[in-house]
Design a protein around this motif. Structure first.
Motif, PDB file in Angstrom:
ATOM      1  N   PHE A 280      31.095  40.891  30.794  1.00  0.00           N
ATOM      2  CA  PHE A 280      30.461  42.122  31.269  1.00  0.00           C
ATOM      3  C   PHE A 280      31.115  43.363  30.646  1.00  0.00           C
ATOM      4  O   PHE A 280      30.435  44.343  30.341  1.00  0.00           O
ATOM      5  CB  PHE A 280      30.526  42.208  32.798  1.00  0.00           C
ATOM      6  N   ARG A 281      32.446  43.296  30.440  1.00  0.00           N
ATOM      7  CA  ARG A 281      33.120  44.429  29.789  1.00  0.00           C
ATOM      8  C   ARG A 281      32.671  44.566  28.336  1.00  0.00           C
ATOM      9  O   ARG A 281      32.556  45.676  27.805  1.00  0.00           O
ATOM     10  CB  ARG A 281      34.642  44.247  29.846  1.00  0.00           C
ATOM     11  N   SER A 282      32.408  43.438  27.688  1.00  0.00           N
ATOM     12  CA  SER A 282      31.986  43.477  26.289  1.00  0.00           C
ATOM     13  C   SER A 282      30.572  44.019  26.132  1.00  0.00           C
ATOM     14  O   SER A 282      30.200  44.484  25.044  1.00  0.00           O
ATOM     15  CB  SER A 282      32.072  42.078  25.676  1.00  0.00           C
ATOM     16  N   VAL A 283      29.777  43.962  27.201  1.00  0.00           N
ATOM     17  CA  VAL A 283      28.390  44.436  27.125  1.00  0.00           C
ATOM     18  C   VAL A 283      28.339  45.915  26.750  1.00  0.00           C
ATOM     19  O   VAL A 283      27.485  46.342  25.958  1.00  0.00           O
ATOM     20  CB  VAL A 283      27.658  44.173  28.459  1.00  0.00           C
ATOM     21  N   GLU A 284      29.244  46.706  27.305  1.00  0.00           N
ATOM     22  CA  GLU A 284      29.265  48.138  26.998  1.00  0.00           C
ATOM     23  C   GLU A 284      29.496  48.386  25.509  1.00  0.00           C
ATOM     24  O   GLU A 284      28.856  49.249  24.905  1.00  0.00           O
ATOM     25  CB  GLU A 284      30.357  48.837  27.826  1.00  0.00           C
ATOM     26  N   SER A 285      30.395  47.619  24.912  1.00  0.00           N
ATOM     27  CA  SER A 285      30.657  47.767  23.473  1.00  0.00           C
ATOM     28  C   SER A 285      29.448  47.354  22.647  1.00  0.00           C
ATOM     29  O   SER A 285      29.123  47.982  21.636  1.00  0.00           O
ATOM     30  CB  SER A 285      31.865  46.918  23.070  1.00  0.00           C
ATOM     31  N   VAL A 286      28.750  46.297  23.092  1.00  0.00           N
ATOM     32  CA  VAL A 286      27.556  45.844  22.365  1.00  0.00           C
ATOM     33  C   VAL A 286      26.472  46.916  22.434  1.00  0.00           C
ATOM     34  O   VAL A 286      25.765  47.168  21.452  1.00  0.00           O
ATOM     35  CB  VAL A 286      27.047  44.510  22.948  1.00  0.00           C
ATOM     36  N   ARG A 287      26.332  47.554  23.593  1.00  0.00           N
ATOM     37  CA  ARG A 287      25.341  48.629  23.728  1.00  0.00           C
ATOM     38  C   ARG A 287      25.640  49.788  22.777  1.00  0.00           C
ATOM     39  O   ARG A 287      24.735  50.466  22.295  1.00  0.00           O
ATOM     40  CB  ARG A 287      25.333  49.158  25.166  1.00  0.00           C
ATOM     41  N   GLU A 288      26.918  50.020  22.521  1.00  0.00           N
ATOM     42  CA  GLU A 288      27.310  51.115  21.621  1.00  0.00           C
ATOM     43  C   GLU A 288      27.128  50.755  20.156  1.00  0.00           C
ATOM     44  O   GLU A 288      27.394  51.588  19.281  1.00  0.00           O
ATOM     45  CB  GLU A 288      28.774  51.486  21.881  1.00  0.00           C
ATOM     46  N   GLY A 289      26.700  49.520  19.881  1.00  0.00           N
ATOM     47  CA  GLY A 289      26.429  49.130  18.506  1.00  0.00           C
ATOM     48  C   GLY A 289      27.494  48.270  17.869  1.00  0.00           C
ATOM     49  O   GLY A 289      27.357  47.890  16.704  1.00  0.00           O
ATOM     50  N   LYS A 290      28.559  47.929  18.599  1.00  0.00           N
ATOM     51  CA  LYS A 290      29.607  47.082  18.037  1.00  0.00           C
ATOM     52  C   LYS A 290      29.142  45.635  18.016  1.00  0.00           C
ATOM     53  O   LYS A 290      28.280  45.213  18.781  1.00  0.00           O
ATOM     54  CB  LYS A 290      30.893  47.217  18.850  1.00  0.00           C
ATOM     55  N   GLY A 291      29.744  44.847  17.143  1.00  0.00           N
ATOM     56  CA  GLY A 291      29.393  43.437  17.037  1.00  0.00           C
ATOM     57  C   GLY A 291      29.862  42.645  18.239  1.00  0.00           C
ATOM     58  O   GLY A 291      30.792  43.049  18.958  1.00  0.00           O
ATOM     59  N   LEU A 292      29.222  41.495  18.478  1.00  0.00           N
ATOM     60  CA  LEU A 292      29.588  40.655  19.614  1.00  0.00           C
ATOM     61  C   LEU A 292      31.013  40.137  19.477  1.00  0.00           C
ATOM     62  O   LEU A 292      31.771  40.135  20.454  1.00  0.00           O
ATOM     63  CB  LEU A 292      28.609  39.482  19.718  1.00  0.00           C
ATOM     64  N   SER A 293      31.399  39.709  18.285  1.00  0.00           N
ATOM     65  CA  SER A 293      32.749  39.167  18.085  1.00  0.00           C
ATOM     66  C   SER A 293      33.805  40.236  18.355  1.00  0.00           C
ATOM     67  O   SER A 293      34.823  39.967  19.005  1.00  0.00           O
ATOM     68  CB  SER A 293      32.896  38.631  16.665  1.00  0.00           C
ATOM     69  N   THR A 294      33.564  41.466  17.873  1.00  0.00           N
ATOM     70  CA  THR A 294      34.514  42.563  18.107  1.00  0.00           C
ATOM     71  C   THR A 294      34.606  42.889  19.587  1.00  0.00           C
ATOM     72  O   THR A 294      35.702  43.126  20.127  1.00  0.00           O
ATOM     73  CB  THR A 294      34.069  43.817  17.328  1.00  0.00           C
ATOM     74  N   SER A 295      33.462  42.890  20.263  1.00  0.00           N
ATOM     75  CA  SER A 295      33.433  43.215  21.692  1.00  0.00           C
ATOM     76  C   SER A 295      34.156  42.159  22.517  1.00  0.00           C
ATOM     77  O   SER A 295      34.914  42.479  23.442  1.00  0.00           O
ATOM     78  CB  SER A 295      31.983  43.355  22.161  1.00  0.00           C
TER      79      SER A 295
END
Length: 399
Positions: A302-317
Motif C-alpha cells: 500500500f505504501r508503494s502505491v503512492e510512488s506508482v501513482r507518481e509515475g515511479k516504477g513498481l520495482s523502485t516503489s
C-alpha cells in the motif's frame, strides 16, 4: 434513491471514494465508467461492512462451481441459466443461497461481478477479475485464469500442510506422554515412596511435587490455558494483534524467511493474474495487497502505491519499502524493462514457492529428529527420577 459509496480510479491511477445517490449500483457504475473512470467497487452506504461477517465458502467447493460454470458458458449457455442450474445442484445450503441471490441480481440487470461482490465471503481477487472480464469482454478467459491461479495456490498450500503434519503429531505425542506420566505414573510412585518413608533425591522430590500439583490443580490450569488461548485467538483477529503476530512470524530465525517468501510468492501470482486480466496497475496492487495474509507485506504494498501513482516504477516503489527480497525486486525490474511484467511476476511466484518448499523440507528434516530427541530426553529424565530412590535402596540393602 439509495446512497452508494463509490471507489474509483481516474486515468492517472489515483484511487478515491465518493458518495452518490442512484437508483441502482449498476446505474452508478455505468455513469462513472462512461466518464472514463475505473470503478473499483460500488456499495450501498447502509450495508457497508455487513457482508464481511458472512461465512466464507470452502475453496474446493468454490473451485468446483467455477469449473462447472466455465464449462457451461463455453458450451454456449447464458450466464443467468448457468447460475440457476448450478444453484439448484449445489449441496452446500449456504453457498446455494448466495448463488440464488446472485442469479436474482443478474436477472434484475446487475452485472455478475457486482452480484458476487454484494454477497461477501468471496475472494476479492475473484470479484475484481470478473469485473475485468466484463470490461474486456473475455469472461471465459478471466475465469480460466482465476481457476489456474487458485489450483496452483491450493496445491502449494496442501503441500505445505502435508509437510507439517508429522512434526505436529510428534509435538502432540510429546505433550500427551508428558501429561500421562505426570498425572498417572508419578502419583503412584509418590504413594509408594510415602509408605517407604525413605529420603528422596531432589530430582525425585521435584517430580513428585509436580505430580501432586498436577492432580490438585490440573483442571484449573487447563481452564486458565484454555481461557488464554481463547483470548489470544480473539486478539489475533484485531488489527493490532494481526500486525504483532505477523511481525513475530517474520522475525523467527528459520521460519520467518520461509513465511516472507511464501507471502511474496502469493502476492506475485495474484498481481500477475490481475494484470493479465487487464486491470490497471494501481487497483491490481491494492487487490493483491488485500489478498495476502501478511499485514507487514500488505502495508508495504500500500505504501508503494503512492510512488506508482507518481509515475515511479513498481520495482523502485517496492524496493523503497525495504520489505521485499532483493531477488524479487530485480526480477520485477527486468519484467518492467522488457514489457513482460505479468510473466515475470509468475516466474517470481514459481521461484519463491519452490524455494519455500525446499527450505521447509530441509527445516523439517532437522526439527523431526530434534523432537524425537526431546521426547526421549523427557521420558528418560522422568524414569531416572522415579527409579533413582529404588536403585539407592537396592544399593544400601546390598551393603
Amino acid at each position: 434513491m439509495t446512497e452508494f459509496v463509490v471507489r474509483l480510479a481516474d486515468e492517472r491511477g489515483r484511487v478515491q471514494e465518493q458518495t452518490h445517490a442512484a437508483a441502482t449500483a449498476e446505474e452508478l457504475r455505468a455513469r462513472f465508467t462512461q466518464s472514463g473512470y475505473y470503478v473499483y467497487s460500488v456499495k450501498a452506504r447502509g450495508v457497508l461492512g455487513g457482508n464481511s461477517r458472512k461465512k466464507p465458502v470452502k475453496l474446493e467447493t468454490f473451485l468446483v462451481f467455477n469449473q462447472q460454470f466455465l464449462t457451461l458458458i463455453k458450451a454456449g449457455l447464458p450466464i443467468l441459466g448457468s447460475l440457476e442450474l448450478l444453484s439448484k445442484r449445489q449441496k452446500d445450503l449456504n453457498f446455494r443461497g448466495r448463488l440464488e441471490d446472485v442469479a436474482t441480481r443478474v436477472k434484475n440487470g446487475e452485472s455478475i461481478s457486482a452480484s458476487f461482490e454484494a454477497q461477501g465471503g468471496f475472494p476479492l481477487v475473484y470479484t475484481t477479475t470478473l469485473l475485468a472480464g466484463e470490461r474486456s469482454g473475455n469472461l471465459e478467459e478471466v475465469l480460466q485464469r482465476f481457476l489456474d491461479f487458485q489450483r496452483v495456490s491450493l496445491t502449494f498450500r496442501k503441500k505445505l500442510k502435508a509437510s507439517l503434519i508429522y512434526p505436529a503429531m510428534l509435538v502432540i505425542m510429546v505433550i500427551g506422554l508428558f501429561i500421562f506420566l505426570i498425572t498417572f505414573v508419578v502419583p503412584r510412585f509418590a504413594q509408594l515412596y510415602d509408605q517407604l518413608g525413605t529420603h528422596l533425591p531432589a530430582l525425585t522430590t521435584f517430580l513428585l511435587d509436580l505430580g501432586r500439583y498436577a492432580q490438585s490443580y490440573g483442571v484449573y490450569a487447563a481452564i486458565v490455558v484454555a481461557a488464554i488461548i481463547f483470548l489470544l485467538s480473539r486478539w489475533i483477529k484485531t488489527d493490532t494483534g494481526a500486525v504483532t503476530v505477523d511481525r513475530i512470524r517474520i522475525a523467527l530465525p528459520i521460519f520467518g524467511n520461509v513465511w516472507l517468501k511464501y507471502q511474496v510468492g502469493l502476492f506475485s501470482r495474484t498481481l500477475s493474474t490481475l494484470l493479465t486480466g487487464g486491470l490497471p496497475l494501481v487497483p491490481s496492487l491494492e487487490t493483491a495487497a488485500r489478498a495476502i495474509d501478511s499485514r507487514q507485506i500488505g502495508s508495504a504494498v500500500f505504501r508503494s502505491v503512492e510512488s506508482v501513482r507518481e509515475g515511479k516504477g513498481l520495482s523502485t516503489s517496492l524496493a523503497s519499502t525495504k520489505v521485499f527480497p532483493e531477488l524479487a525486486i530485480e526480477m520485477i525490474e527486468v519484467g518492467e524493462s522488457t514489457g513482460a511484467l505479468p510473466q515475470m511476476l509468475n516466474s517470481v511466484a514459481e521461484f519463491f514457492e519452490e524455494d519455500v518448499q525446499t527450505n521447509l523440507t530441509a527445516a523439517m528434516s532437522l526439527i523431526e529428529p530434534l523432537i524425537l530427541v526431546v521426547m526421549g530426553g523427557v521420558v528418560v529424565t522422568i524414569l531416572i527420577a522415579l527409579y533413582l530412590p529404588i536403585f539407592s535402596l537396592s544399593a544400601s540393602g546390598g551393603q
